[in-house]
Structures are given as structure tokens and as C-alpha cells.
Design a protein around this motif. Structure first.
Motif, PDB file in Angstrom:
ATOM      1  N   VAL A  75      22.066  25.245 -24.262  1.00  0.00           N
ATOM      2  CA  VAL A  75      21.276  24.568 -23.234  1.00  0.00           C
ATOM      3  C   VAL A  75      21.811  23.169 -22.961  1.00  0.00           C
ATOM      4  O   VAL A  75      21.974  22.764 -21.797  1.00  0.00           O
ATOM      5  CB  VAL A  75      19.795  24.501 -23.657  1.00  0.00           C
ATOM      6  CG1 VAL A  75      18.979  23.731 -22.621  1.00  0.00           C
ATOM      7  CG2 VAL A  75      19.234  25.900 -23.838  1.00  0.00           C
ATOM      8  N   LEU A  76      22.099  22.413 -24.028  1.00  0.00           N
ATOM      9  CA  LEU A  76      22.558  21.042 -23.831  1.00  0.00           C
ATOM     10  C   LEU A  76      23.915  20.972 -23.125  1.00  0.00           C
ATOM     11  O   LEU A  76      24.078  20.176 -22.189  1.00  0.00           O
ATOM     12  CB  LEU A  76      22.604  20.313 -25.171  1.00  0.00           C
ATOM     13  CG  LEU A  76      22.983  18.830 -25.112  1.00  0.00           C
ATOM     14  CD1 LEU A  76      22.057  18.067 -24.163  1.00  0.00           C
ATOM     15  CD2 LEU A  76      22.940  18.208 -26.503  1.00  0.00           C
ATOM     16  N   PRO A  77      24.934  21.771 -23.513  1.00  0.00           N
ATOM     17  CA  PRO A  77      26.181  21.746 -22.745  1.00  0.00           C
ATOM     18  C   PRO A  77      25.974  22.119 -21.277  1.00  0.00           C
ATOM     19  O   PRO A  77      26.634  21.563 -20.391  1.00  0.00           O
ATOM     20  CB  PRO A  77      27.059  22.772 -23.458  1.00  0.00           C
ATOM     21  CG  PRO A  77      26.538  22.802 -24.852  1.00  0.00           C
ATOM     22  CD  PRO A  77      25.060  22.598 -24.712  1.00  0.00           C
ATOM     23  N   ALA A  78      25.067  23.078 -21.027  1.00  0.00           N
ATOM     24  CA  ALA A  78      24.788  23.433 -19.632  1.00  0.00           C
ATOM     25  C   ALA A  78      24.191  22.247 -18.885  1.00  0.00           C
ATOM     26  O   ALA A  78      24.541  21.983 -17.720  1.00  0.00           O
ATOM     27  CB  ALA A  78      23.842  24.632 -19.589  1.00  0.00           C
ATOM     28  N   LEU A  79      23.294  21.529 -19.542  1.00  0.00           N
ATOM     29  CA  LEU A  79      22.721  20.332 -18.914  1.00  0.00           C
ATOM     30  C   LEU A  79      23.792  19.271 -18.673  1.00  0.00           C
ATOM     31  O   LEU A  79      23.819  18.623 -17.616  1.00  0.00           O
ATOM     32  CB  LEU A  79      21.605  19.767 -19.804  1.00  0.00           C
ATOM     33  CG  LEU A  79      20.316  20.586 -19.896  1.00  0.00           C
ATOM     34  CD1 LEU A  79      19.420  20.027 -21.004  1.00  0.00           C
ATOM     35  CD2 LEU A  79      19.582  20.573 -18.562  1.00  0.00           C
ATOM     36  N   LEU A  80      24.671  19.084 -19.658  1.00  0.00           N
ATOM     37  CA  LEU A  80      25.741  18.098 -19.496  1.00  0.00           C
ATOM     38  C   LEU A  80      26.699  18.504 -18.378  1.00  0.00           C
ATOM     39  O   LEU A  80      27.202  17.641 -17.639  1.00  0.00           O
ATOM     40  CB  LEU A  80      26.509  17.943 -20.816  1.00  0.00           C
ATOM     41  CG  LEU A  80      25.739  17.284 -21.963  1.00  0.00           C
ATOM     42  CD1 LEU A  80      26.555  17.327 -23.247  1.00  0.00           C
ATOM     43  CD2 LEU A  80      25.377  15.842 -21.613  1.00  0.00           C
ATOM     44  N   ALA A  81      26.963  19.815 -18.237  1.00  0.00           N
ATOM     45  CA  ALA A  81      27.835  20.278 -17.164  1.00  0.00           C
ATOM     46  C   ALA A  81      27.214  20.014 -15.800  1.00  0.00           C
ATOM     47  O   ALA A  81      27.915  19.676 -14.836  1.00  0.00           O
ATOM     48  CB  ALA A  81      28.121  21.772 -17.340  1.00  0.00           C
TER      49      ALA A  81
END
Length: 744
Positions: A323-329
Motif C-alpha cells: 500500500v505504501l509504495p503504491a501511495l508513494l508512486a
């Protein structure tokens, strides 16, 4: 794998977020019905002698230990003719209830004086709700509205252990709601202070929400497969929030650091997942292993924490790595949008050697012996009260004064000369000779601290029979030749019942016996914890040594990490004894009753959770120091640079998770409140004194031996070891290395 996750986030970031949202909604939908699937008990050891006695009582006699008390108040006096009729009717109605046995009241027991209060206006009825903990919980919930309150001129309060469990479950549900109302807004404010901006601060909160909701759903499913205690919900909400924030802090900080080093958002995300992402995986496994050690204990409450803790640690890592990498992307370079403070830039524009943690590490490594001596002495001093630790099982005094079960028990202690609630059940699965039963009952009644003994052959006191066998004694006979004896302790002395357990078990019996009852459960629970503790510690320690070797490639560092993590707990255990056992600061902490002992499961639970978190931060720090060591080749420079890179984030994570753990203080249950003191203290001691003083001093004193390993182990680590794989840290120039080395 981590490269694949970063690629997934970059290519399908919005799809990942939609899936996470749907799964979170499913988990959230399960939350309202979760408490109905959980048990409020779990503090006994079913395989111990008391557990086998309870099983025999259920199977051979259809009975159990007394767990229901009706405290009846009658202004006209309990011997008033109208009150006698109403009391007899109340007793008969309770005896006719399905699943309720062994009903005895003042009016059905020949007006026995021990069942009447000193003022003559109170009397009690004692009974047993049979079945497992879930069946008892369902039955007490059904009985409460039909018996409590005004009944035929009588004022009735329902108490006993069954009511205590019911109230503890309700209190836990209320505590979770209060805790969430406290922790989420406070954690968000703290994150803004750390990152300086709303966008960066909101990302860990999103991950925490996903982790908590998924954890609720996972526990809901698990509760359908095995017995789970209500304390698992506290673990999911509090630990889930704390770990999700910890892992998110590490990833977001590294992402911003890589962006600040000139990488594009996509490259920064890949580098972050290859470095901080590996640390998150390793940290989650470390925490999970520490908490899994609780599954080795036979108590359901501890196993519940083990199951919920392992699930929560792994879910926190999974959410942080998806979830966090998706948010950062999606956010990309806008990570610093919504800035409200100038701080939170991770030291951009400042030379590394000017940082606080770099200067602190350099100072410590110039004076390792005096600094380490003072720090260790301070921790040991804070931990000295723990030498007087006493443990036992929780009773109604752990509840707030508004608890009805506590009010009933307090009245019984003050105004009744009965020990019915603390009776021991001595079960004889096969007792062929009634004369032997009578002789054994007489011998038990002569023991110190025994008020009387009741069995199938009558009642006994002071070594002689005082009551002939009658209809009331028929219940002591079970299937075949099985009988049991009820040993009533002398009332008034809270320690007498537990002393009596050892005396009864030591008394020679002419047949095989099993001693059960509430006091025996307390004794057996404590013994089970003490017996299993060395094995649990050995398994967890061995696993930690292996994991930390795979991380560091050092033989010495894993053992040093274990010692330092254990040392950080000394202050916490000292505080537990000084506050909750001895009763200091009760008023400042919302009020509680000091019983002169700690709930036996609390030190074990606190050790597992705090030790796991200490090792978690140890992984954060050692992973970064190892990265700097590989880049510089200097042990002293690696410590100073590693602390500067990660020290601020570890401290921020420790402060944040300590704020989260403070939510335990809102609990109305004393042993839950204890976590709100012990856990923050252990975490803060670990993140300040241990990481800032003792660890750098120890690594300086060990010198090159810190990173030593024999040839075979070096080759093993080269093949299977885990290490950071991100871009070279910005700022680790030869000049910085020289400064770090010269200052240390």
C-alpha cells in the motif's frame, strides 16, 4: 521480490490501492461482531492438575467451580417471613435455570450463618454456570437482566467469576474505542511534527488504518478456528498502529532521502524498496518470532497475543510494502506538499558530521567505559524494585470501582464469613470405599486454613464430622464410584486459599485425587508460566541470534543485541512493581487497586512485546550501520554515520509507538493499564540510553571483533545473508569518514 513489488506499485499503484480498500472494508465489516466470538478468560492452564480437575467435574458430575454469586439485600432483614419466601422462590428459580447447578442460598441451606451478612440485611446465593468459557459468557448475559435489580422486594446484585469475565469483555470493547479516539489524532499530530508536512504525515496513518482493519478481519477468521481472547483486539489495534507507523516512517524517510540525493521518484522508490524494504521484512520477522514465543505457554490469553501479534506484524509489513509504495508512486515528488513546519527534511543542507546523533556517537566512543557504566548503572537502579516481584491471577480488584462483580466481592470480604467462592474441589475419579472418603475428608478438615469440608458422606470441620449426609450432599457423587470434596478455606485471608492448595495436595489420600478450584488455578497458572519460560526464552533467543547473524554477518553482534534488548526492559519491570504492585502513582494514573502482586501474564506479555520491539529497532539500526560499514570499511565511522542516518527516525518511531501505547492507560482494567506504563518506558529506554549510549560504547570497546566471524560462517553469510541494497548513502565522503574516525 521487493523489486517486483516496487514495479507493481509503479505500474499498478491505483489498482493496489483499490484492492487494499476493498479488503479493509471486509475487515472493518467483521469488527462489530468480533467481540462476540472472543473469550474474556484464558488465564488458566487446561493441562495442569486444576484443569484436569475441572474437566473431571464437567464430565463425571456435570458441575464446575462456583462462578456465580447473587448478593441479596432486604431492608426488612433476611429472616423476615416475606423475605424468606421471596429468597426461597429466587433460589428455586435459579436452580431451575438450564446450565446452572449447585445452587445454595441462605434460605436453602438451613439459614447457614456464613451465607448471611453481619448486619442481617444481606444474604447470598452461590451457584455454578457449567460449560466452557463461551457457554458461560452466553449464559451470564442471558441471566443478568432477569436477576439483577429489584425482585419481589429484594435488591439483587449478580457477581462471581462469570460476571467478572463478562465485565472484562465489555470493558475491553470500550477500551478499544477510547484508545482509537486517543491514538489516531495524537499520532497524526506527532507525524506532522516528524515530517513537517501533511502529505508525508498522512501516509503512515493510511497504512496503519489498513493494517488495523485487516488485522480485525484476520482475528475474526482465526476465532472461528481456535479459542481467542479479547486482549487480541488490543494487540491488533495498538500494535498494528505502532508497527505500521514504524515501518512507514522508515520507508518514507528513506524515500525522501533518495529524492534529496537526486534520484527520480521511480528510481527513489526502487532504491527505497531495495534498502528500507528489506529492513522492514527483516524487522517484521523479528517481531513475529519474539511474539510467537508466547504460543509455547499453555494459557489461551498468551497464545491469543502470539497469534494476533504475529498476524499484526506480518500484516503491517505487507501493508508497508504494498500500500505504501503504491501511495508513494501516486504522490511522487509531491511528498513534501502541505508543509506546515520547516523541520522534517531529514537534515538536508547540513553536513552529516554536524548532526546530533553523529556528535553523540562520537562523544560516546571517545569515552566508552564511563558512559556505558553510568547508563547501565542507571538502568539497573531503575530495575531494582523488580527483585521483589510477586505474581498471581487477576481477580475482581483489577476492575474499576464501578464494576458490579467487584462491588459484590468487596461486600463478601467485608461482611460475610464465607469462603465459598474460593473453595477447592478435590476430585476422586475412583473412590470405592465411602469410609475412606470420610476419613480423608476429616483429615482435610483438620488442616490449617480450612473452615469445613463437604462431600458425599457429610460435612466435616476441625477433624471431625459435624453434619450427617443429606440430600444436599448427593451432588458430590458422580458417575460410577467418582466423588468429590469441597474444601472451604477460612475467609478473610486472601493468601490462605492459595496456601491451602499446597497443603491439600501434600495430604496423603487413599485414592487418586485432582485438586482444582480458583486458588488451584492461580497456583497452576503461575507454575506453568515459570516452567515454560526458560524454553520460550531459549527458542526465541536462538532464533534471534540466527536472524541477526544473517543481517550483520557478525558472531558477536547478535549476542550483544540480545543483552542490550533485555537490559532495556529492566526499568519497565521495576516500574511495574513500584507502581502496580506497591500502589504508587495510583491517583495520577486514573486510580487502581494495588493487590500486592502483578497479574502473572503481564510480565511475560510485556517482555515478549517490548523485547520484540527492541529487536525491531535493533534491526533498523544495525542494518544501517552495516550498510555504512560496507561503504566505509571503518567500524567507528559506521556507528557514527549509521546513527546519524537512522537515529532520528528510530527515536521518532519510539516516541510515536510510545504515544500509541499510552492508549492502554485509558483502560479500566488494571493489568491492561500496566502496559501503558511498561511498554512506553521500555521502548524509550531502548531508543535513548541503549541506542544512544550503551550500543556505541560497546561497539567501540569490541573494536574489529564487532564484525568478526569465522571463515565457514562468513561464507554462509555471503550466500544466505541479508543486507541493504539501496544506493550509496549521500554524504559518506572520504572527508566525512575521516572526521568520524578521528572523533572516535
Amino acid at each position: 521480490m521487493l523489486g517486483g513489488l516496487s514495479g507493481l506499485a509503479l505500474r499498478r499503484g491505483r489498482a493496489v490501492l483499490v484492492v487494499a480498500l476493498l479488503l479493509s472494508l471486509v475487515g472493518g465489516a467483521a469488527a462489530p461482531t468480533l467481540f462476540g466470538r472472543l473469550s474474556a478468560g484464558g488465564f488458566d492452564a487446561p493441562g495442569a492438575e486444576s484443569g484436569r480437575a475441572a474437566a473431571a467435574l464437567r464430565e463425571d458430575f456435570g458441575q464446575g467451580r462456583p462462578n456465580l454469586v447473587l448478593l441479596v439485600r432486604a431492608p426488612a432483614g433476611v429472616d423476615d417471613p416475606a423475605v424468606i419466601r421471596a429468597g426461597q422462590a429466587l433460589t428455586a428459580r435459579l436452580a431451575a435455570e438450564p446450565g446452572v447447578t449447585n445452587v445454595t442460598s441462605y434460605w436453602s441451606a438451613g439459614r447457614a450463618p456464613q451465607l448471611r451478612g453481619q448486619d442481617g440485611r444481606k444474604a447470598i446465593a452461590v451457584a455454578t454456570i457449567v460449560g466452557d468459557e463461551n457457554a458461560v459468557a452466553d449464559r451470564i448475559e442471558d441471566l443478568l437482566p432477569r436477576y439483577e435489580g429489584a425482585r419481589d422486594g429484594l435488591q439483587v446484585q449478580v457477581g462471581g467469576y462469570a460476571r467478572l469475565q463478562h465485565e472484562m469483555s465489555a470493558q475491553s470493547e470500550e477500551d478499544v474505542k477510547k484508545g482509537e479516539m486517543f491514538t489516531f489524532p495524537v499520532a497524526l499530530v506527532a507525524l506532522v511534527l516528524v515530517f513537517g508536512g501533511l502529505v508525508a504525515a498522512s501516509l503512515p496513518m493510511v497504512v496503519a488504518m489498513v493494517t488495523t482493519l485487516l488485522g480485525m478481519g484476520a482475528v475474526w477468521v482465526l476465532a472461528g478456528l481456535t479459542g481467542i481472547g479479547v486482549i487480541s483486539v488490543n494487540v491488533v489495534t495498538i500494535l498494528g498502529l505502532g508497527l505500521a507507523i514504524d515501518y512507514s516512517l522508515l520507508i518514507v524517510n528513506r524515500y525522501r532521502e533518495e529524492l534529496g540525493g537526486g534520484l527520480s521518484p521511480a528510481d527513489a522508490l526502487r532504491a527505497t524498496m531495495g534498502s528500507a524494504g528489506r529492513t522492514v521484512v527483516f524487522s517484521a520477522v523479528t517481531v513475529a518470532v519474539a511474539l510467537a514465543g508466547l504460543a509455547m505457554f499453555p494459557l489461551m490469553a498468551l497464545r491469543s497475543i502470539a497469534y494476533a501479534g504475529v498476524l499484526t506484524a506480518l500484516l503491517a509489513a505487507a501493508a508497508s510494502l504494498t500500500v505504501l509504495p503504491a501511495l508513494l508512486a501516486v504522490v511522487g515528488p509531491r511528498i513534501d506538499r502541505g508543509r506546515v513546519l520547516r523541520r522534517g527534511s531529514a537534515g538536508r543542507g547540513r553536513r552529516v558530521e554536524e548532526g546530533f546523533w553523529h556528535r553523540l556517537a562520537s562523544f560516546v566512543m571517545r569515552r566508552p567505559v564511563p558512559v556505558a557504566t553510568v547508563a547501565v548503572a542507571f538502568l539497573v537502579l531503575l530495575g531494582l524494585p523488580a527483585l521483589g516481584m510477586k505474581v498471581g491471577t487477576p481477580d475482581e480488584r483489577v476492575m474499576p470501582s464501578s464494576s458490579v462483580s467487584r462491588q459484590v466481592a468487596t461486600t463478601l470480604r467485608a461482611e460475610f464469613s464465607t469462603g465459598e467462592q474460593n473453595a477447592l474441589q478435590v476430585v476422586a475419579p475412583s473412590a470405592p470405599d465411602r469410609r475412606q472418603v470420610a476419613a480423608y475428608a476429616a483429615a482435610l478438615s483438620a488442616l490449617p486454613d480450612v473452615a469445613r469440608v463437604d462431600t458425599v458422606t457429610g460435612g466435616y470441620a476441625r477433624g471431625a464430622q459435624v453434619t450427617p449426609a443429606g440430600p444436599a450432599h448427593a451432588r458430590y457423587a458422580g458417575q460410577g464410584t467418582a466423588v468429590y470434596l469441597s474444601v472451604i478455606p477460612v475467609p478473610g485471608d486472601p493468601d490462605a486459599a492459595e496456601r491451602l492448595v499446597g497443603d491439600v495436595r501434600a495430604e496423603p489420600a487413599p485414592f487418586r485425587t485432582l485438586v482444582g478450584g480458583t486458588p488451584a488455578v492461580s497456583v497452576d497458572t503461575t507454575a506453568a508460566l515459570v516452567d515454560r519460560l526458560p524454553y520460550a526464552l531459549a527458542v526465541v533467543s536462538a532464533a534471534m541470534v540466527v536472524l541477526l547473524f544473517l543481517l550483520t554477518g557478525s558472531v558477536l553482534l547478535p549476542f550483544l543485541a540480545l543483552v542490550l534488548s533485555a537490559l532495556s526492559l529492566t526499568a519497565a519491570f521495576g516500574a511495574l512493581v513500584w507502581i502496580f504492585q506497591e500502589g504508587h502513582l495510583s491517583g495520577a494514573l486514573g486510580g487502581f487497586t494495588a493487590t500486592g502482586e502483578l497479574t502473572s501474564t503481564v510480565p511475560v506479555m510485556l517482555f515478549a512485546i517490548a523485547f520484540g520491539l527492541a529487536m525491531d529497532y535493533q534491526v533498523f539500526l544495525l542494518a544501517r550501520i552495516r550498510e555504512e560499514y560496507e561503504a566505509t570499511g571503518s567500524g567507528t565511522a559506521a556507528v557514527a554515520l549509521g546513527l546519524e542516518r537512522i537515529g532520528r527516525i528510530v527515536t521518532a518511531a519510539a516516541v510515536l509507538i510510545s504515544i500509541v501505547f499510552l492508549a492502554f492507560l485509558v483502560s479500566g482494567v488494571t493489568f491492561v493499564k500496566a502496559f501503558g506504563v511498561g511498554l512506553p518506558l521500555a521502548v524509550l529506554m531502548d531508543a535513548t540510553l541503549i541506542r544512544g549510549a550503551v550500543l556505541p560504547a560497546a561497539m567501540r570497546l569490541c573494536g574489529r571483533a564487532t564484525w568478526w566471524a569465522p571463515g565457514p560462517l562468513r561464507r554462509l553469510h555471503a550466500r544466505f545473508g541479508l543486507r541493504e541494497g539501496g544506493a550509496s548513502p549521500a554524504g559518506a565522503t572520504p572527508e566525512v569518514i575521516a572526521v568520524a574516525t578521528s572523533r572516535s
